[in-house]
Design a protein around this motif. Sequence first.
Motif, PDB file in Angstrom:
ATOM      1  N   LYS A 143       0.911  -1.066   0.028  1.00  0.00           N
ATOM      2  CA  LYS A 143      -0.136   0.129  -0.072  1.00  0.00           C
ATOM      3  C   LYS A 143       0.848   1.295  -0.170  1.00  0.00           C
ATOM      4  O   LYS A 143       0.306   2.228   0.065  1.00  0.00           O
ATOM      5  N   SER A 144       2.272   1.029  -0.129  1.00  0.00           N
ATOM      6  CA  SER A 144       3.107   2.387   0.111  1.00  0.00           C
ATOM      7  C   SER A 144       3.177   2.820  -1.187  1.00  0.00           C
ATOM      8  O   SER A 144       2.914   2.202  -2.325  1.00  0.00           O
ATOM      9  N   ILE A 145       3.702   4.188  -1.430  1.00  0.00           N
ATOM     10  CA  ILE A 145       4.023   4.995  -2.497  1.00  0.00           C
ATOM     11  C   ILE A 145       5.107   4.208  -3.549  1.00  0.00           C
ATOM     12  O   ILE A 145       5.152   4.381  -4.563  1.00  0.00           O
ATOM     13  N   LYS A 146       5.981   3.676  -2.348  1.00  0.00           N
ATOM     14  CA  LYS A 146       7.277   2.824  -3.392  1.00  0.00           C
ATOM     15  C   LYS A 146       6.712   1.718  -4.204  1.00  0.00           C
ATOM     16  O   LYS A 146       7.271   1.453  -5.190  1.00  0.00           O
ATOM     17  N   ALA A 147       5.775   0.809  -3.448  1.00  0.00           N
ATOM     18  CA  ALA A 147       5.079   0.030  -4.229  1.00  0.00           C
ATOM     19  C   ALA A 147       4.469   0.227  -5.359  1.00  0.00           C
ATOM     20  O   ALA A 147       4.718  -0.256  -6.331  1.00  0.00           O
ATOM     21  N   ILE A 148       3.756   1.140  -5.293  1.00  0.00           N
ATOM     22  CA  ILE A 148       2.716   1.655  -6.703  1.00  0.00           C
ATOM     23  C   ILE A 148       3.768   2.224  -7.682  1.00  0.00           C
ATOM     24  O   ILE A 148       3.661   2.199  -8.924  1.00  0.00           O
ATOM     25  N   ALA A 149       4.656   2.840  -6.982  1.00  0.00           N
ATOM     26  CA  ALA A 149       5.555   3.470  -8.092  1.00  0.00           C
ATOM     27  C   ALA A 149       6.480   2.496  -8.805  1.00  0.00           C
ATOM     28  O   ALA A 149       6.850   2.467 -10.265  1.00  0.00           O
ATOM     29  N   ALA A 189      -3.576  -0.394  -2.352  1.00  0.00           N
ATOM     30  CA  ALA A 189      -4.552   0.524  -1.681  1.00  0.00           C
ATOM     31  C   ALA A 189      -5.256   0.936  -2.840  1.00  0.00           C
ATOM     32  O   ALA A 189      -4.648   1.679  -3.654  1.00  0.00           O
ATOM     33  N   LEU A 190      -6.609   0.973  -2.446  1.00  0.00           N
ATOM     34  CA  LEU A 190      -7.546   1.673  -3.646  1.00  0.00           C
ATOM     35  C   LEU A 190      -7.459   3.044  -3.689  1.00  0.00           C
ATOM     36  O   LEU A 190      -7.811   3.602  -4.643  1.00  0.00           O
ATOM     37  N   ARG A 191      -6.819   3.632  -2.466  1.00  0.00           N
ATOM     38  CA  ARG A 191      -6.556   5.203  -2.681  1.00  0.00           C
ATOM     39  C   ARG A 191      -5.920   5.771  -3.638  1.00  0.00           C
ATOM     40  O   ARG A 191      -6.061   6.621  -4.423  1.00  0.00           O
ATOM     41  N   TRP A 192      -4.815   4.765  -4.273  1.00  0.00           N
ATOM     42  CA  TRP A 192      -4.011   5.087  -5.144  1.00  0.00           C
ATOM     43  C   TRP A 192      -4.903   5.184  -6.490  1.00  0.00           C
ATOM     44  O   TRP A 192      -4.300   6.051  -7.436  1.00  0.00           O
ATOM     45  N   PHE A 193      -5.799   4.133  -6.803  1.00  0.00           N
ATOM     46  CA  PHE A 193      -6.623   4.152  -7.991  1.00  0.00           C
ATOM     47  C   PHE A 193      -7.522   5.176  -8.034  1.00  0.00           C
ATOM     48  O   PHE A 193      -7.686   5.843  -9.032  1.00  0.00           O
ATOM     49  N   ALA A 194      -8.122   5.429  -6.873  1.00  0.00           N
ATOM     50  CA  ALA A 194      -8.863   6.728  -6.574  1.00  0.00           C
ATOM     51  C   ALA A 194      -8.319   8.019  -7.048  1.00  0.00           C
ATOM     52  O   ALA A 194      -8.596   8.885  -7.821  1.00  0.00           O
ATOM     53  N   LEU A 195      -7.000   8.224  -6.645  1.00  0.00           N
ATOM     54  CA  LEU A 195      -6.218   9.376  -6.937  1.00  0.00           C
ATOM     55  C   LEU A 195      -5.990   9.593  -8.533  1.00  0.00           C
ATOM     56  O   LEU A 195      -5.836  10.559  -9.075  1.00  0.00           O
ATOM     57  N   ALA A 196      -5.505   8.204  -9.066  1.00  0.00           N
ATOM     58  CA  ALA A 196      -5.205   8.288 -10.529  1.00  0.00           C
ATOM     59  C   ALA A 196      -6.260   8.630 -11.303  1.00  0.00           C
ATOM     60  O   ALA A 196      -6.355   9.347 -12.192  1.00  0.00           O
TER      61      ALA A 196
END
Length: 388
Positions: A143-149, A189-196
Motif C-alpha cells: 500500500k506504500s507509494i514505493k510499491a505503486i511507483a 491500496a484503492l486510494r492510489w487508484f482513486a487518486l489516479a
Amino acid sequence: MKKLKAILIDFLQQADLVLLALCCVSTIFGIVMIHSATQFMNSERYVIVQTCALGIGIVLYILLSVIDVESVIKKWPWFVAFNICFMLLLIPFGVDDGTGNKAWLKLPGVPVSIGPAEVVKISFTMLLAKQLSWLKEEKRDLKSIKAIAFTGGHTLALVGLYFVLSGDMGNALVYLFIFAGMSIVAGMALRWFALAGTVAVGGLAFMWLFEKIPSYMLNRFIILYDHSYDPQGVGWQQTRSLLALGSGGLFGQGYMQGTQSQSAYSWSLPARWTDFIFSVIGEELGMVGCLVVLVLLSAIVLRCIDVSHRVQSAYASYICIGMAAMLMFQIMVNVGMCLFIMPVIGLTLPFFSYGGSSVVTLFCAMGIVSGIHKNAIKVRKPGKPLQY
C-alpha cells in the motif's frame, strides 16, 4: 518421438482440457460467423487465416501447458528486453491498420501482419506478476507509494512507449486494466487508484476546456451522449451496429441472412468481421446467439479466476488474474461499442473477432493458465482437496 508422446500424455492427464474446449468452441463459433460476415467479399481468406491461427493456437496451448512459468520468469531481464525491442519494431515496420494507428507490424517475409500489443500482453502480465509476488515475498508494504511507483512505473513506461509509437489508445488501456486488476487483487491500496482516476478526469477536463483533445477522439465521446450528433460520420458504425442488433430480435434473421451482415456494401455494417462481429451475431442469431457468446466468454474468464484460487504460488495466481482482466476489459469494451454505450477504440471481441495474432496470443495466454492448473494438481497432496 517418445518425448513427444510423453508430453501429450502429460497434457491429456493434467492440463486444463475444459479451458481448451471453451477456447476452441468460441473460436470455431467465431470462424463460422466470420464466414458469414465476409461473404459479400467472395473471399475465404479471413476464414482460412483464422482457421490456421486456431491450429497454431492449439499447438502452442499444448506446449505452454507443459512449461513451468516459475522457472521461465527467472530469465526476467530477457522479458524486459523482448517487450521493449518488439515494441520498437513499430518504428521501421509499423503500418497503419486503416484507423490512423500505426499498430501493426509488417515484417519482411511474413505473410500476415502482427499486433505487437497482443504479443507483449503475455510477457507484460508475467513480469508484473513477478513484481507483485516479489513485493509479497519481501514483505514490502503493497500500500506504500514505493510499491505503486515500482509496479506503476513499469506499466506506464510500457504503455507510454506503445502509445507514442502506435497512437493506439485501445490496447494501451488494456495494459492499464491488467495492471489495475492484478494490483488490487495483490493488495494495493484503492486510494492510489482513486487518486489516479481523479488526476485522469481532471486532466481530461483541462484538455477539454482548452481544446487540447483531438477532434476525432472528442467526437467519439460526444456521440455516446448524443446519438444524433453526426450520425452519418463519427456515429455511423455504432448506429448501424445498434440497428443490426435490434433487427435480430430473439432468434435472429437466420445464419447468412442478415440484412446488413450480407449487404454487398462494406459501409453498411463497417468492420463486421472484426470490431462488430457481435453485431453480426445479434442480427443473424438474435439475442439467444449473443447470450451464448457471453456465456462462453464468461466461462473462460471464470475458469482463469478459478485456477488463480487453486494455486499456492502468488506469482502464478497473479498471472491468472491478469489474463482474466485482459479478457474482461476487451469483452466489456467491445460489447459496449456494439451497444453504443462505449466509444469505438478498436478492441476486438476475444476469440470471436477476426485476427490471427489475437487468436494465437489468446491461446498462448490460456495455455499458460492451463500450465498453472497442471502444476496446481501436481503439488496437491493425494486425497486433499484444493484450497481456495
